[in-house]
Design a protein around this motif. Structure first.
Motif, PDB file in Angstrom:
ATOM      1  N   THR A   1     -26.255  -5.908  -7.615  1.00 13.89           N
ATOM      2  CA  THR A   1     -26.353  -4.489  -6.873  1.00 13.89           C
ATOM      3  C   THR A   1     -27.219  -3.743  -7.759  1.00 13.89           C
ATOM      4  OG1 THR A   1     -25.140  -2.503  -6.032  1.00 13.89           O
ATOM      5  CG2 THR A   1     -23.967  -3.934  -7.981  1.00 13.89           C
ATOM      6  N   HIS A   2     -26.805  -2.516  -8.094  1.00 12.58           N
ATOM      7  CA  HIS A   2     -27.841  -1.607  -8.576  1.00 12.58           C
ATOM      8  C   HIS A   2     -26.921  -0.762  -9.689  1.00 12.58           C
ATOM      9  CE1 HIS A   2     -30.948  -2.014  -5.319  1.00 12.58           C
ATOM     10  NE2 HIS A   2     -29.592  -2.125  -4.580  1.00 12.58           N
ATOM     11  N   GLY A   3     -27.719  -0.063 -10.492  1.00 11.05           N
ATOM     12  CA  GLY A   3     -26.984   0.416 -11.686  1.00 11.05           C
ATOM     13  C   GLY A   3     -25.995   1.498 -11.387  1.00 11.05           C
TER      14      GLY A   3
ATOM     15  N   ASP B   1     -25.750  -7.810   1.929  1.00 12.83           N
ATOM     16  CA  ASP B   1     -25.045  -6.476   2.453  1.00 12.83           C
ATOM     17  C   ASP B   1     -25.680  -5.321   1.929  1.00 12.83           C
ATOM     18  OD1 ASP B   1     -23.126  -4.614   3.094  1.00 12.83           O
ATOM     19  OD2 ASP B   1     -21.591  -6.112   2.877  1.00 12.83           O
ATOM     20  N   ARG B   2     -26.305  -4.620   3.387  1.00 12.69           N
ATOM     21  CA  ARG B   2     -26.754  -3.110   3.069  1.00 12.69           C
ATOM     22  C   ARG B   2     -25.874  -2.246   2.069  1.00 12.69           C
ATOM     23  NH1 ARG B   2     -30.238  -1.062   6.305  1.00 12.69           N
ATOM     24  NH2 ARG B   2     -29.734   1.008   5.865  1.00 12.69           N
ATOM     25  N   ARG B   3     -24.783  -2.652   2.324  1.00 17.70           N
ATOM     26  CA  ARG B   3     -23.685  -1.538   1.727  1.00 17.70           C
ATOM     27  C   ARG B   3     -23.612  -1.684   0.414  1.00 17.70           C
ATOM     28  NH1 ARG B   3     -18.270  -3.365   5.077  1.00 17.70           N
ATOM     29  NH2 ARG B   3     -19.251  -5.233   4.197  1.00 17.70           N
ATOM     30  N   LEU B   4     -24.014  -2.579  -0.244  1.00 16.03           N
ATOM     31  CA  LEU B   4     -24.223  -2.695  -1.793  1.00 16.03           C
ATOM     32  C   LEU B   4     -25.506  -1.970  -2.434  1.00 16.03           C
ATOM     33  CD1 LEU B   4     -23.048  -6.342  -2.104  1.00 16.03           C
ATOM     34  CD2 LEU B   4     -21.851  -4.322  -2.655  1.00 16.03           C
TER      35      LEU B   4
ATOM     36  N   GLY C   1     -33.487   4.372  -5.458  1.00 18.70           N
ATOM     37  CA  GLY C   1     -32.698   4.715  -4.142  1.00 18.70           C
ATOM     38  C   GLY C   1     -33.099   3.616  -3.304  1.00 18.70           C
ATOM     39  N   TRP C   2     -33.328   3.869  -2.119  1.00 15.93           N
ATOM     40  CA  TRP C   2     -33.409   2.864  -1.338  1.00 15.93           C
ATOM     41  C   TRP C   2     -34.938   2.359  -1.249  1.00 15.93           C
ATOM     42  CZ3 TRP C   2     -30.218   3.909   3.754  1.00 15.93           C
ATOM     43  CH2 TRP C   2     -29.002   3.853   3.467  1.00 15.93           C
ATOM     44  N   HIS C   3     -35.774   3.099  -1.891  1.00 14.70           N
ATOM     45  CA  HIS C   3     -37.229   2.885  -2.022  1.00 14.70           C
ATOM     46  C   HIS C   3     -37.135   1.452  -2.409  1.00 14.70           C
ATOM     47  CE1 HIS C   3     -41.345   2.604  -3.310  1.00 14.70           C
ATOM     48  NE2 HIS C   3     -41.097   2.397  -4.379  1.00 14.70           N
ATOM     49  N   ASP C   4     -38.108   0.476  -1.577  1.00 13.81           N
ATOM     50  CA  ASP C   4     -37.869  -1.070  -1.607  1.00 13.81           C
ATOM     51  C   ASP C   4     -38.646  -1.480  -2.785  1.00 13.81           C
ATOM     52  OD1 ASP C   4     -36.675  -3.154  -0.954  1.00 13.81           O
ATOM     53  OD2 ASP C   4     -37.767  -3.617   0.677  1.00 13.81           O
TER      54      ASP C   4
ATOM     55  N   LEU D   1     -32.018  -4.876  -0.725  1.00 14.79           N
ATOM     56  CA  LEU D   1     -33.048  -4.460  -1.055  1.00 14.79           C
ATOM     57  C   LEU D   1     -33.928  -5.494  -1.875  1.00 14.79           C
ATOM     58  CD1 LEU D   1     -32.243  -0.750  -1.965  1.00 14.79           C
ATOM     59  CD2 LEU D   1     -33.551  -1.567  -0.002  1.00 14.79           C
ATOM     60  N   ARG D   2     -35.346  -5.487  -1.911  1.00 13.66           N
ATOM     61  CA  ARG D   2     -36.007  -6.591  -2.481  1.00 13.66           C
ATOM     62  C   ARG D   2     -35.820  -6.990  -3.940  1.00 13.66           C
ATOM     63  NH1 ARG D   2     -42.595  -6.507  -1.668  1.00 13.66           N
ATOM     64  NH2 ARG D   2     -42.057  -4.299  -1.976  1.00 13.66           N
TER      65      ARG D   2
END
Length: 213
Positions: A152-154, A81-84, A22-25, A60-61
């Motif tokens: 981005t993320h999966g 972009d934090r929205r991604l 998730g948002w865990h960096d 995210l990192r």
């Protein structure tokens, strides 16, 4: 004519530690860093020398590290972009996966799915997640550049692809496009019919020599 390359970040520490992302960096592992270099080389081989390309990334990192490897070969600065970002799992982030598994409430098979928060305090609803990824993707696609890269993320990849093929937000509750970590998805729009294609989904052939499949 437009080609959009969507990259899912490669192996990160939360993958190997068995904790919720998730948002865990979390950051890329050594294998993930090698894979990021392979991703960059694969993209550089696909974009003609001298062709303009834009690079966008979740902030995210783990995605910034992936984007940095790409940026070095393309000579561009990534636009963060934090929205991604991936879905926020609220109180579960950074905790052992089994902690989330014990509390997880799956969405119903039928009925309202977009406003479901999976029973975790502070977790983002699918509706909020979809809308922010759609907004980011739509803004990117309003730019005139013919070759764009999104890191981005999966999970968020599903909504980049859904936005690309213009699936209405209210219809995306059951959508899922699965792509492995470190993959490249290629999307293409022709300049005559303006049809939008999913040319390849979750391609990982470039990882064969990276030791991070």
């Amino acid at each position: 004519m437009r080609t959009l390359y969507v990259v899912t970040h490669p192996e990160a520490t939360h993958h190997v530690e068995g904790v919720v992302g998730g948002w865990h960096d979390s950051h890329l592992t050594p294998a993930g860093l090698r894979a990021a270099a392979s991703i960059a080389r694969a993209l550089r081989a696909r974009v003609p020398d001298g062709a303009e390309a834009e690079l966008f990334s979740s902030d995210l990192r783990r995605t910034r590290q992936t984007a940095r490897a790409i940026a070095e070969l393309f000579g561009v600065e990534p636009i963060l972009d934090r929205r991604l970002r991936e879905k926020s799992y609220g109180a579960a982030e950074g905790r052992p996966q089994e902690w989330l598994d014990r509390r997880f409430v799956p969405p119903p098979a039928v009925g309202e799915r977009l406003e479901h928060d999976e029973g975790v305090e502070g977790a983002e609803t699918k509706a909020a997640w979809v809308r922010r990824v759609y907004a980011a993707t739509d803004e990117i696609l309003r730019r005139p550049c013919a070759r764009q890269i999104i890191v981005t993320h999966g999970g968020s990849l599903t909504f980049v692809v859904a936005s690309w093929i213009r699936v209405p937000v209210e219809s995306v509750g059951h959508a899922s496009f699965r792509a492995p970590a470190g993959s490249i998805t290629t999307l293409y729009e022709d300049d005559f019919f303006h049809n939008r294609q999913v040319v390849s989904l979750g391609d990982t052939r470039h990882l064969d020599s990276a030791g991070a499949g």
